[in-house]
Design a protein around this motif. Structure first.
Motif, PDB file in Angstrom:
ATOM      1  N   UNK A   1       0.783  -1.309   0.008  1.00 61.09           N
ATOM      2  CA  UNK A   1       0.062   0.010   0.034  1.00 61.09           C
ATOM      3  C   UNK A   1       0.928   1.201  -0.056  1.00 61.09           C
ATOM      4  N   UNK A   2       1.895   1.313   0.743  1.00 58.34           N
ATOM      5  CA  UNK A   2       2.992   2.309   0.869  1.00 58.34           C
ATOM      6  C   UNK A   2       3.668   2.616  -0.537  1.00 58.34           C
ATOM      7  N   UNK A   3       3.840   1.414  -1.152  1.00 59.69           N
ATOM      8  CA  UNK A   3       4.507   1.665  -2.508  1.00 59.69           C
ATOM      9  C   UNK A   3       3.523   2.227  -3.608  1.00 59.69           C
ATOM     10  N   UNK A   4       2.356   1.621  -3.520  1.00 63.97           N
ATOM     11  CA  UNK A   4       1.232   2.254  -4.520  1.00 63.97           C
ATOM     12  C   UNK A   4       0.928   3.683  -4.135  1.00 63.97           C
ATOM     13  N   UNK A   5       1.108   4.205  -2.931  1.00 69.70           N
ATOM     14  CA  UNK A   5       0.890   5.568  -2.768  1.00 69.70           C
ATOM     15  C   UNK A   5       1.914   6.335  -3.076  1.00 69.70           C
ATOM     16  N   UNK A   6       3.239   5.642  -3.088  1.00 70.47           N
ATOM     17  CA  UNK A   6       4.344   6.401  -3.643  1.00 70.47           C
ATOM     18  C   UNK A   6       4.608   6.404  -5.045  1.00 70.47           C
ATOM     19  N   UNK A   7       3.940   5.552  -5.682  1.00 73.35           N
ATOM     20  CA  UNK A   7       3.731   5.453  -7.096  1.00 73.35           C
ATOM     21  C   UNK A   7       2.659   6.512  -7.670  1.00 73.35           C
ATOM     22  N   UNK A   8       1.743   6.631  -6.922  1.00 78.50           N
ATOM     23  CA  UNK A   8       0.477   7.599  -7.314  1.00 78.50           C
ATOM     24  C   UNK A   8       1.185   8.853  -7.082  1.00 78.50           C
ATOM     25  N   UNK A   9       1.747   9.142  -6.169  1.00 76.64           N
ATOM     26  CA  UNK A   9       2.506  10.650  -6.068  1.00 76.64           C
ATOM     27  C   UNK A   9       3.368  10.975  -6.979  1.00 76.64           C
TER      28      UNK A   9
END
Length: 94
Positions: free
Chosen positions: A28-36
């Motif tokens: 989830x943290x990585x997905x958020x990083x990619x979205x940003x």
């Protein structure tokens, strides 16, 4: 230690926190990083490049990207991957 890991260790008992939970939190943290990251590219970097590059420079750059993509991934790969992506999006929306 990342903020996510610190938050997890602070709020969960180490004996209860299983590796799957840690993996899910990391994903989830990585997905958020990619979205940003993608947002910054789309909203800042690409807009800046459009302002600074001439139409001719942009066309040359796009052609070079297409050439390298085909050279590295093979002919038709881009279209095939987009087709798979659209199928997945459609399946997930259903």
């Amino acid at each position: 230690m990342t903020a996510t890991a610190r938050n997890l260790s602070a709020t969960a008992d180490a004996n209860v926190l299983v590796p799957g939970v840690l993996m899910a939190a990391a994903a989830r943290a990585y997905a958020n990083l990619l979205r940003n990251h993608i947002w910054k590219e789309n909203e800042i970097l690409f807009r800046m490049a459009e302002r600074l590059m001439s139409a001719e420079e942009q066309a040359t750059l796009a052609a070079e990207f297409a050439r390298v993509e085909e050279e590295k991934m093979g002919p038709g790969t881009h279209a095939r991957l987009h087709s798979k992506m659209e199928k997945l999006v459609h399946e997930l929306a259903a």
